[in-house]
Design an enzyme around this catalytic site. Structure first.
Site, PDB file in Angstrom:
ATOM      1  N   SER A  45       0.830  -1.207   0.000  1.00  0.00           N
ATOM      2  CA  SER A  45       0.000   0.000   0.000  1.00  0.00           C
ATOM      3  C   SER A  45       0.864   1.255   0.000  1.00  0.00           C
ATOM      4  CB  SER A  45      -0.914   0.010   1.225  1.00  0.00           C
ATOM      5  OG  SER A  45      -1.778  -1.104   1.224  1.00  0.00           O
ATOM      6  N   HIS A 266      -1.870  -7.671   0.797  1.00  0.00           N
ATOM      7  CA  HIS A 266      -2.253  -6.543   1.650  1.00  0.00           C
ATOM      8  C   HIS A 266      -1.913  -6.849   3.103  1.00  0.00           C
ATOM      9  CE1 HIS A 266      -4.617  -2.981   2.811  1.00  0.00           C
ATOM     10  NE2 HIS A 266      -4.891  -3.682   3.903  1.00  0.00           N
ATOM     11  N   ARG A 323     -31.328  21.488  28.539  1.00  0.00           N
ATOM     12  CA  ARG A 323     -30.828  21.834  27.197  1.00  0.00           C
ATOM     13  C   ARG A 323     -30.869  23.347  26.978  1.00  0.00           C
ATOM     14  NH1 ARG A 323     -35.580  21.496  22.998  1.00  0.00           N
ATOM     15  NH2 ARG A 323     -37.386  21.371  24.375  1.00  0.00           N
ATOM     16  N   GLU A 370     -23.375  13.756  11.351  1.00  0.00           N
ATOM     17  CA  GLU A 370     -22.772  13.709  12.683  1.00  0.00           C
ATOM     18  C   GLU A 370     -21.313  13.279  12.650  1.00  0.00           C
ATOM     19  OE1 GLU A 370     -27.194  13.272  13.118  1.00  0.00           O
ATOM     20  OE2 GLU A 370     -25.685  12.193  11.933  1.00  0.00           O
ATOM     21  N   PHE A 395     -28.151  10.348  18.265  1.00  0.00           N
ATOM     22  CA  PHE A 395     -27.471  10.460  16.980  1.00  0.00           C
ATOM     23  C   PHE A 395     -25.954  10.528  17.126  1.00  0.00           C
ATOM     24  CE2 PHE A 395     -31.580  12.844  15.806  1.00  0.00           C
ATOM     25  CZ  PHE A 395     -32.277  11.648  15.762  1.00  0.00           C
ATOM     26  N   HIS A 419     -31.991  15.407  24.517  1.00  0.00           N
ATOM     27  CA  HIS A 419     -33.142  14.560  24.230  1.00  0.00           C
ATOM     28  C   HIS A 419     -32.840  13.098  24.565  1.00  0.00           C
ATOM     29  CE1 HIS A 419     -34.021  18.220  22.065  1.00  0.00           C
ATOM     30  NE2 HIS A 419     -35.273  17.824  21.906  1.00  0.00           N
ATOM     31  N   ASP A 427     -41.977  11.171  20.712  1.00  0.00           N
ATOM     32  CA  ASP A 427     -41.182  10.923  19.501  1.00  0.00           C
ATOM     33  C   ASP A 427     -40.820   9.459  19.318  1.00  0.00           C
ATOM     34  OD1 ASP A 427     -41.180  13.436  18.461  1.00  0.00           O
ATOM     35  OD2 ASP A 427     -39.288  14.049  19.380  1.00  0.00           O
ATOM     36  N   ARG A 477     -34.807  16.941  27.654  1.00  0.00           N
ATOM     37  CA  ARG A 477     -35.721  17.740  26.828  1.00  0.00           C
ATOM     38  C   ARG A 477     -36.663  18.603  27.683  1.00  0.00           C
ATOM     39  NH1 ARG A 477     -39.993  15.420  22.311  1.00  0.00           N
ATOM     40  NH2 ARG A 477     -40.699  17.449  21.551  1.00  0.00           N
TER      41      ARG A 477
END
Length: 625
Positions: A45, A266, A323, A370, A395, A419, A427, A477
């Site tokens: 490589s 490799h 928050r 993200e 997330f 949250h 939700d 939240r």
């Protein structure tokens, strides 16, 4: 020029391409020698990209190798970090390291020339090796150079073709194109072969180019072994006109006929006999040195004047979401010029946008990307800024590998996940951060904080700006009463005991929303004649061992309550701490063990078994024992 054991005038921008070719061969030879000496590594490589790097380091990279902290230096990032033999061979040619170090310490225990590069080497900005990340860091550094530092340095990133299937690569190129980062150049080493065989696109350089152009970058297709072609492409790429992707068709194992374009090599060092034949085929050992382009002189700068940070004060009893308090505190600490904030298109919910309104020049929108948000934060931290990156706690899990690698890079940055838990309500489970405490506790050297009210949130948000490593703040939240007066302090590693007496028979331990459930449960238990202690465990890592041990000894029973899955959260943190001190109180652990759905906050807390009703029942059971 004679190849064998040659010492010459150092190569530089005026050297002929024949001399640059000799340097490329030297880089190949030294890559083989170093990896064969230790019996591991990725020489093939490295061989494919040697021509690209030889042209870059002699004619285009503006770098003071004796002063890697020079703020005007260009930046070179090996996103294909497994090609470390090539990078270290470049360091040797530049005089940054010695031959003995390369040949006797590479990949050895305790040495700084690790299998994949890390910032233990002063010429390395960030750790790479998890593919698809170096290019994303490069975008962050380029943003810092242009928009924060206003310096003319360029960022050069060497990528492998296998990593171009990673989504993070295209998040990075999307942001390079959107921001028109003309100081950013990615060089793709298209050598056709990955770890287990051919790559997805093979040598279809046109496909790579079209994809790069679709994301708003200029694409240049070159023969990666034609030095004149490379020279022309890098000259265009470095002209400061557009973000550029150089797509270079190369041969894995180039220059060594026995392994060139051959599968199965490799990540394998050449055995001694093959290495000897390879070195002979490449023209033998050389000792060429490189003195390339120098960066422009760094302008003198006065030290930053100290600034006063004034946090908002909250009234005891008023209802404020943590928050919201985070956003206000973030805007306040933005008085420090080194603070930057990054958002993933949820700043109106996380309140990160409060910083953007106060300090728009240091607020960066990555949209729903993200991984790139964390990578850009890493790049800005590399340049001396203190980033705060914020999104929903759920997330951040998508970016966990970037957070993990930031710790390997020994980066200091602050993250906020909002949250969290079933507390968010209707939700539903896709939005509920129920794994984040486990994730962040497992990061090397991390700090994990989970405040229960606005006052503690503001104080801990400010405290994170001074912490080394990765720090994480978990916020809620909904709005809840302020528990603490404005003059209370919240040292990292501490806790707050909100209820206590000599007669306590159980200790209720919570953090965030469950502190309020514990307080409500304590009121009901007191009315029923069961005195209990209540601890706000706002510092999850490190823990307040002394307070926990005292509560275990004095009350003999603990109820641990968390809005998180039972694995890896507050309960396991406390139990591990008690076990380390050989304490064994009666313990009940209330956590989210079901798969939640939609509903109101109170309904979901109760369904998860972490509401005040369940706390009361559990404490009564323990007290009755």
């Amino acid at each position: 020029m004679t190849a064998q054991n040659t010492r010459t005038v150092p190569l530089g921008p005026d050297s002929g391409l024949d001399q640059v070719f000799q340097l490329a061969q030297q880089l190949r030879v030294d890559s083989v020698r170093a990896s064969t000496a230790v019996g591991s590594g990725h020489p093939t490589s490295s061989l494919s990209a040697a021509d690209l790097m030889a042209v870059l380091m002699t004619r285009h990279l503006r770098y003071d190798w004796q002063n890697p902290k020079n703020p005007e230096n260009d930046h070179l990032i090996f996103s294909k970090g497994h090609a470390s033999p090539l990078l270290y061979a470049m360091f040797l040619a530049a005089g940054a390291i010695g031959e003995e170090e390369l040949m006797t310490t590479y990949r050895r225990n305790g040495a700084r020339l690790q299998g994949h590069p890390t910032p233990v080497l002063p010429w390395v900005d960030a750790a790479t090796g998890s593919l698809g990340q170096g290019i994303a860091y490069g975008v962050g550094i380029a943003l810092a150079g242009r928009d924060l530092e206003h310096r003319p340095y360029r960022v050069w990133v060497l990528c492998g073709d296998s990593e171009m299937t990673e989504g993070s690569v295209w998040e990075a190129l999307d942001k390079a194109g959107r921001h028109r980062l003309a100081n950013f150049v990615a060089i793709i080493d298209v050598n056709r072969l990955g770890q287990r065989g051919p790559t997805e696109l093979g040598w279809d350089t046109g496909a790579y180019a079209r994809r790069a152009e679709a994301f708003g970058c200029r694409a240049l297709v070159v023969d990666g072994h034609d030095l004149a072609d490379i020279e022309q492409a890098l000259a265009v790429a470095g002209d400061g006109q557009a973000p550029t992707v150089v797509v270079a068709r190369t041969v894995k194992g180039q220059g060594v006929s026995e392994v060139a374009d051959a599968e199965g090599w490799h990540g394998k060092a050449l055995p001694d006999d093959l290495a000897a034949r390879a070195i002979t085929e490449l023209g033998g050992v050389r000792h060429l040195t490189v003195h390339g382009l120098r960066p422009p002189p760094a302008p003198a700068s006065a030290p930053a004047a100290p600034v006063q940070v004034t946090l908002e004060r909250f009234r005891t009893g008023e209802s404020v979401a943590t928050r919201v308090a985070f956003g206000k505190a973030l805007a306040a600490i933005g008085a420090r010029p080194d603070i930057v904030a990054l958002d993933a298109e949820v700043g109106n919910s996380t309140h990160a946008e409060d910083f953007g309104k106060a300090h728009p020049e240091r607020y960066f929108q990555t949209y729903i990307a993200e991984q790139q948000m964390i990578a850009a934060a890493v790049g800005m931290a590399v340049r001396g800024y203190r980033p705060y990156a914020t999104t929903f706690a759920a997330f951040l899990t998508r970016a966990h590998d970037f957070i993990r690698m930031a710790a390997v890079s020994q980066i200091s940055m602050s993250l906020c996940g909002t949250h969290c838990g079933v507390e968010i309500g209707a939700d539903g489970p896709s939005q509920m951060g129920l794994e984040d405490l486990a994730m962040m506790r497992a990061v090397h050297g991390s700090t994990v904080l989970y405040p229960s009210d606005a006052t503690s949130t503001a104080a801990l948000t400010a405290a994170m700006a001074y912490l080394d490593g990765i720090s994480y703040l978990r916020t809620t939240r909904g709005s809840y009463p302020v528990l603490y007066g404005p003059d209370e302090t919240f040292p990292v590693g501490g806790s707050k005991t909100l209820r206590a007496s000599d007669d306590d028979r159980v200790t209720l331990i919570g953090a965030g929303v469950t502190v309020h459930e514990c307080l409500a449960a304590a009121d009901q238990l007191a009315a029923d004649g069961v005195p209990v202690r209540v601890i706000d465990l706002y510092s999850v890592k490190p823990l307040d061992f002394d307070t926990l041990a005292r509560a275990a000894r004095e009350t003999g029973a603990l109820v641990l309550v968390e809005d998180h899955h039972p694995e890896g959260g507050i309960g396991e943190a406390v139990l591990s701490a008690l076990a380390a001190q050989r304490l064994a109180p009666a313990v009940a652990h209330l956590a989210v063990r079901n798969l939640p759905g939609s509903g109101t906050t109170s309904e979901l807390l109760d369904a998860a078994g972490i509401s005040r009703t369940h706390i009361v029942r559990t404490a009564q059971d323990l007290a009755g024992r």
